[in-house]
Design an enzyme around this catalytic site. Structure first.
Site, short mmCIF file in Angstrom:
data_model
loop_
_atom_site.label_atom_id
_atom_site.label_comp_id
_atom_site.label_asym_id
_atom_site.label_seq_id
_atom_site.Cartn_x
_atom_site.Cartn_y
_atom_site.Cartn_z
N LYS A 142 -12.01 -0.82 -1.50
CA LYS A 142 -11.62 0.11 -1.90
C LYS A 142 -11.83 -0.53 -2.83
CE LYS A 142 -7.51 0.42 1.66
NZ LYS A 142 -6.86 -1.01 2.52
N HIS A 167 -5.59 -4.26 -1.94
CA HIS A 167 -5.39 -3.15 -2.92
C HIS A 167 -5.33 -3.88 -4.85
CE1 HIS A 167 -4.51 0.77 -0.54
NE2 HIS A 167 -3.77 0.17 0.18
N SER A 196 0.85 -1.22 0.10
CA SER A 196 0.20 -0.04 -0.29
C SER A 196 0.55 1.00 -0.20
CB SER A 196 -0.68 -0.15 1.15
OG SER A 196 -0.16 -0.13 2.50
C1 LIG Z 1 -7.10 -1.35 3.66
C2 LIG Z 1 -6.40 -2.41 3.62
C3 LIG Z 1 -6.42 -3.51 4.97
C4 LIG Z 1 -8.17 -3.20 5.71
O1 LIG Z 1 -9.27 -3.29 4.51
P1 LIG Z 1 -10.44 -2.72 5.33
O2 LIG Z 1 -10.89 -3.11 4.63
O3 LIG Z 1 -10.07 -0.87 5.10
O4 LIG Z 1 -10.46 -2.99 6.93
C5 LIG Z 1 -6.21 -4.94 4.75
N1 LIG Z 1 -4.85 -4.57 4.18
C6 LIG Z 1 -4.68 -4.21 3.40
C7 LIG Z 1 -2.60 -3.96 2.65
C8 LIG Z 1 -5.12 -2.56 3.27
O5 LIG Z 1 -3.98 -1.49 2.55
#
Ligand SMILES: *Cc1c(COP(=O)(O)O)cnc(C)c1O
Length: 391
Positions: free
Chosen positions: A240, A209, A181
């Site tokens: 996302k 992602h 990320s």
């Molecule tokens: C955003 C994210 C999460 C968490 O996801 P949410 O649904 O926002 O709790 C887990 N792993 C990675 C790599 C992320 O970027």
């Protein structure tokens, strides 16, 4: 009693000196390619809304319909009374899309990671994990109370060394983000899968992602590398690219049933509300029906990255729509982010501890919903700021 919390004031002052503030920028429009933060219209390069689905008419319609039919809350944890036909349909649809036997919906991606890792792994086990894995994986590892072995970022050789050392453990979990990320680079999944097979480790990938971004119709990292059937656990989020809310795990029927019986977020936290579930389901249809959205995302990504490169910026090792502009010093990153905002572009500064010291950056995230004009506007601002900062 009152004085027992004094430390928060002192520590808060330290955080503020380091540029970490408690007040996020307030958003007063939907999360879109253009948005209004702090009453200022900006080109938004800071959201994970990769496909622009947060404002898609079909998702909004699905949410409204779900509220009409099923109300606003699920009212109970999944196994008590909170598992509606909507939840069942989404889990079946997702499994079919991912090409796995089954899937289970968690409240968030965070709880999917923390809940899954701590359910399948315990004190007698070893977790082998990439240094840059997400915080929710790290918390899952801590909850599991297993031995944790960290390999340098994407270093398959070092991962092998750690796996070799771990022989004799009851179970071994090899775990990686699919797309990282902060740098926007992709995990060396083929190499890791080969190791998992060789050392009989459980292989788990975090597709937060990558879902909706990589692979055929956005199926994720496993599909991107053509490794279908070779990764035991695929975790992802609906929050996302999917434009809704919630997390999931996809895998074998037995794994999913096991998590359904034992994962603590499933047992002790209310299941997602109907509107979120219905949006996620509608978004899966859009991934299947409108793959051109994903093509647009990648076209925008190439355009933006190539243009930044031509302007002389360092975009690090990015291979995806997450494009960092590495500036080095923390102060410089914070200052450039402020200057860009004044120019009408929102790109967050990312500093230690989210990234190593001396690697502070502006992180931009491209969306299919950005127009060429939006991106050109942003690039002009970057060019202007770049010149000012170099002086
Ligand atoms: C955003 C994210 C999460 C968490 O996801 P949410 O649904 O926002 O709790 C887990 N792993 C990675 C790599 C992320 O970027």
């Amino acid at each position: 009693m009152k004085n027992s919390l004094c430390f928060v004031e002192e520590e808060l002052a330290g955080l503020k000196r380091a540029g970490i503030s408690p007040g996020p920028k307030i958003l007063s429009t939907p999360q879109g390619p253009k948005a209004r933060f702090e009453d200022k219209e900006v080109i938004n390069l800071s959201s994970n809304n990769y496909l622009g689905l947060t404002t898609h008419p079909k998702l909004k319609e699905a949410a409204k319909k779900a509220i009409e039919q099923f109300g606003t809350g699920s009212g109970a944890a999944r196994n008590i009374a909170g598992f509606m036909t909507l939840h069942k349909e989404l889990e079946d649809k997702l499994a079919a899309f991912k090409g796995t036997e089954a899937s289970i919906v968690f409240q968030t991606g965070f709880s999917a990671n923390a809940g899954t890792v701590s359910t399948i792994i315990g004190k007698e086990d070893i977790i082998v994990s990439d240094r840059l894995n997400h915080g929710s994986i790290i918390d899952g590892c801590r909850l599991a109370r297993a031995g944790i072995k960290i390999f340098s970022h994407k270093d398959v050789k070092e991962a092998e060394k750690l796996l070799k050392e771990s022989k004799g453990a009851r179970r071994i979990l090899l775990i990686t983000d699919g797309v990282f990320s902060m740098d926007g680079d992709i995990a060396p999944l083929p190499g890791l899968v080969a190791l998992a097979n060789k050392y009989k480790a459980i292989m788990m990938v975090d597709d937060a992602h990558a879902f909706g971004v990589l692979g055929r119709n956005g199926r994720g990292t496993v599909d991107h590398f053509n490794l279908c059937g070779q990764v035991d656990i695929q975790m992802g989020t609906f929050s996302k690219a999917i434009g809704s809310f919630g997390g999931y795990v996809a895998g074998s029927r037995a794994l999913i049933d096991y998590l359904a019986c034992k994962a603590r977020p499933i047992l002790f936290s209310t299941s997602l509300p109907p509107a979120s579930i219905a949006c996620a389901s509608a978004a899966l249809d859009i991934l299947k029906e409108q793959p051109e959205l994903i093509d647009k995302l990648w076209e925008n990504t190439r355009f933006f990255k190539d243009s930044l490169f031509k302007l002389g910026f360092n975009t690090g090792i990015s291979e995806t729509p997450i494009i960092p502009i590495v500036v080095g010093e923390e102060e410089k990153a914070i200052k450039s982010s402020k200057r860009l905002f004044q120019e009408g572009v929102f790109a967050r500064a990312i500093t230690y501890p989210a990234v190593p010291k001396g690697e502070a950056r502006l992180r931009t995230i491209i969306s299919a919903a950005h127009t060429k004009e939006d991106l050109t506007f942003a690039l002009n601002a970057f060019e202007k700021i770049g010149k000012e900062l170099r002086r």
